[in-house]
Design a protein around this motif. Structure first.
Motif, short mmCIF file in Angstrom:
data_model
loop_
_atom_site.label_atom_id
_atom_site.label_comp_id
_atom_site.label_asym_id
_atom_site.label_seq_id
_atom_site.Cartn_x
_atom_site.Cartn_y
_atom_site.Cartn_z
N GLY A 100 -5.15 2.61 -5.75
CA GLY A 100 -4.49 2.54 -4.45
C GLY A 100 -3.08 1.98 -4.54
O GLY A 100 -2.16 2.48 -3.87
N VAL A 101 -2.88 0.96 -5.38
CA VAL A 101 -1.54 0.38 -5.52
C VAL A 101 -0.58 1.37 -6.18
O VAL A 101 0.60 1.45 -5.81
N LEU A 102 -1.07 2.14 -7.15
CA LEU A 102 -0.21 3.16 -7.76
C LEU A 102 0.25 4.19 -6.74
O LEU A 102 1.42 4.62 -6.75
N LEU A 103 -0.63 4.58 -5.84
CA LEU A 103 -0.24 5.51 -4.78
C LEU A 103 0.79 4.87 -3.84
O LEU A 103 1.73 5.54 -3.39
N LEU A 104 0.61 3.58 -3.56
CA LEU A 104 1.59 2.88 -2.71
C LEU A 104 2.94 2.74 -3.41
O LEU A 104 3.99 2.72 -2.75
N LEU A 105 2.93 2.62 -4.74
CA LEU A 105 4.19 2.59 -5.47
C LEU A 105 4.96 3.90 -5.29
O LEU A 105 6.20 3.89 -5.23
N ILE A 106 4.25 5.00 -5.22
CA ILE A 106 4.92 6.29 -4.96
C ILE A 106 5.59 6.26 -3.59
O ILE A 106 6.75 6.68 -3.42
N THR A 107 4.88 5.74 -2.59
CA THR A 107 5.44 5.66 -1.24
C THR A 107 6.66 4.76 -1.20
O THR A 107 7.69 5.10 -0.59
N ARG A 108 6.57 3.61 -1.85
CA ARG A 108 7.71 2.69 -1.83
C ARG A 108 8.92 3.29 -2.54
O ARG A 108 10.05 3.12 -2.09
N ALA A 109 8.68 3.97 -3.65
CA ALA A 109 9.80 4.59 -4.36
C ALA A 109 10.47 5.65 -3.50
O ALA A 109 11.71 5.74 -3.44
N ALA A 110 9.68 6.49 -2.81
CA ALA A 110 10.27 7.52 -1.95
C ALA A 110 10.97 6.92 -0.75
O ALA A 110 11.94 7.50 -0.24
N LEU A 127 1.58 10.07 -12.32
CA LEU A 127 0.85 10.41 -13.53
C LEU A 127 -0.26 9.39 -13.81
O LEU A 127 -1.39 9.75 -14.15
N ALA A 128 0.07 8.10 -13.64
CA ALA A 128 -0.93 7.06 -13.89
C ALA A 128 -2.09 7.17 -12.91
O ALA A 128 -3.26 6.96 -13.28
N ALA A 129 -1.80 7.53 -11.64
CA ALA A 129 -2.87 7.66 -10.65
C ALA A 129 -3.75 8.87 -10.93
O ALA A 129 -4.97 8.83 -10.74
N VAL A 130 -3.16 9.97 -11.39
CA VAL A 130 -3.94 11.19 -11.63
C VAL A 130 -4.90 11.01 -12.81
O VAL A 130 -6.06 11.44 -12.76
N LEU A 146 -12.28 14.81 -8.36
CA LEU A 146 -11.54 13.62 -7.96
C LEU A 146 -10.10 13.68 -8.47
O LEU A 146 -9.14 13.37 -7.72
N ILE A 147 -9.94 14.08 -9.73
CA ILE A 147 -8.59 14.20 -10.29
C ILE A 147 -7.80 15.25 -9.53
O ILE A 147 -6.59 15.07 -9.22
N ALA A 148 -8.43 16.37 -9.18
CA ALA A 148 -7.74 17.42 -8.44
C ALA A 148 -7.32 16.94 -7.05
O ALA A 148 -6.21 17.23 -6.57
N VAL A 149 -8.21 16.20 -6.39
CA VAL A 149 -7.88 15.68 -5.06
C VAL A 149 -6.69 14.72 -5.13
O VAL A 149 -5.78 14.75 -4.29
N ILE A 150 -6.68 13.86 -6.15
CA ILE A 150 -5.56 12.92 -6.29
C ILE A 150 -4.26 13.66 -6.55
O ILE A 150 -3.21 13.35 -5.96
#
Length: 427
Positions: A100-110, A127-130, A146-150
């Motif tokens: 979840g934090v890795l996904l939030l890092l994507i949001t913060r970067a964007a 990449l790390a989240a996938v 699960l990997i595909a959904v991510i």
């Protein structure tokens, strides 16, 4: 009032930090519990370190975010690759908090980083989240799903959330800048309308005294006392206007009430303005339509009428030459009973060329500010030289409740910031 505001702000500040502390501690506990789910102690320690690094990357200041996010994503990827090679892996959770934090890092970067700087932390975190689900023990179709959904849903969604928040931040900043620009324009108009008017009177009276002395005409003590009294009164009025402006700037809660407004006596208060002008300048005659005496007008319209007359008389005092008489007329337009017409006309010397020089000497700020005031109440203004000599200013204002809201619209202020309203010239 200020101490009460500070105490409330500090209370909210402490409450916010208290909640952030509780959330942070809870996430750290969850990371530790997920690490303990690993079958081997080194694997548990590595999982805890990776999760805590991701949490730290999300919490660091903006200047450190890029390097921390890239570093946390790299550690997470390395840990996933190492665990995928081991025979013993976590049986049920690969580190959902870290995911979840890795996904939030994507949001913060964007949201926070410039496009080029956002590419590194966003791509690394994605990449790390996938690949993070590869840490789990059971590799089956559910894992692949699960990997595909991510990869297909979660990562693009977090990018879109970041871009939407970035757009929201941009719009909010533009709105704040629009409000600040509107306040600057309002203060500039108030400063010009009040202080410049009184200072111009002081300068005109001082020039008259020097001209009389240079011409060799002795002045009686009574004349000197009268002239100095007028200068003293104009200086006191200028100080009063400055004090009112300073009060409105220092106390934002009473800005609307301390800001100088039109004369409380309504349009009848214009007579004092013309009489004051006539004391040190050419005679100014005020003609007020009888039907306006008992008709109530919105405060914004009354204030605008005062500003039009005040600015026009100030320009006559500053720039006009050979003026023998000034006419100020306030009346209802014959073709539109719901419109008020304000006319200030002088009989100064010179044609269009002299009038143009007179306009240039003024610097343009007075008429620009006047045009802004008139447009704010849905009116229009015309200024220019007359055919027979002299200058005229005509403003047409609505007599109903046509005042716009006091809050400044961002698009209107942005337009004012790019190009100030122009005064129509009829010369």
């Amino acid at each position: 009032m200020i101490s009460e505001f500070r105490s409330r702000f500090r209370a909210r500040f402490r409450f916010r930090h208290l909640w952030l502390g509780v959330i942070g501690v809870s996430l750290v506990v969850l990371v530790v519990l997920e690490g303990l789910n690993a079958p081997l102690p080194p694997m548990a320690a590595a999982t805890m370190v990776s999760g805590l690094l991701c949490l730290a990357a999300f919490a660091v200041p903006e200047r450190l975010f890029t390097r921390y996010a890239i570093g946390a994503a790299a550690v997470s990827c390395v840990l996933t690759v190492v665990e995928a090679q081991l025979s013993q892996r976590p049986p049920n959770t690969p580190g959902l908090v870290e995911l979840g934090v890795l996904l939030l890092l994507i949001t913060r970067a964007a949201r926070r980083c410039r496009p080029l700087r956002a590419a590194g932390p966003a791509a690394g975190s994605a990449l790390a989240a996938v690949v993070l689900p590869l840490r789990i023990d059971a590799w089956d179709n559910n894992l692949l799903n699960l990997i595909a959904v991510i990869a297909v849903c979660a990562v693009p969604f977090m990018v879109m959330v970041g871009l939407c928040l970035r757009l929201y931040d941009t719009l909010r900043e533009r709105e704040r800048e629009a409000i600040r620009q509107g306040q600057r324009l309002e203060h500039a108009r108030e400063l010009h309308d009040f202080v410049a008017h009184h200072v111009t009177a002081i300068v005109a009276q001082t020039k008259a005294a020097r001209f009389t002395a240079a011409a060799g005409h002795p002045q009686s003590p009574e004349d000197l006392d009268r002239m100095l009294a007028q200068i003293e009164r104009a200086g006191s009025q200028a100080l009063g206007s400055m004090r009112a402006m300073v009060s409105s700037l220092r106390d934002h809660t009473t800005a609307a009430t301390t800001r100088p407004t039109g004369d409380p006596a309504g349009l009848c208060g214009l007579r004092d303005l013309t009489e004051e002008f006539s004391e040190v300048g050419p005679p100014a005659e005020l003609t007020l339509a009888p039907e306006l005496a008992d008709r109530p007008l919105p405060p914004g319209i009354i204030t605008t009428v005062h500003r039009v007359v005040q600015e026009s008389l100030t320009n006559v005092r500053k720039h006009a030459t050979g003026v023998g008489r000034v006419e100020v007329r306030i009346g209802v337009r014959s073709d539109d009973p719901e419109r008020l017409e304000v006319s200030v006309v002088d009989d100064g010397q010179g044609g269009a060329s002299t009038a143009a020089e007179r306009s240039v000497e003024g610097g343009g700020y007075g008429l620009v500010g006047l045009a802004e005031r008139v447009e704010k109440v849905n009116g229009r203004i015309t200024a220019g030289p007359r055919d027979g000599g002299g200058w005229h200013v005509v403003a047409v204002l609505p007599m109903g409740k046509a005042d716009k809201a006091n809050t400044v619209d961002s698009a209107d202020v942005a337009t004012l910031g790019e190009a100030a309203p122009k005064v129509t010239s009829s010369g």
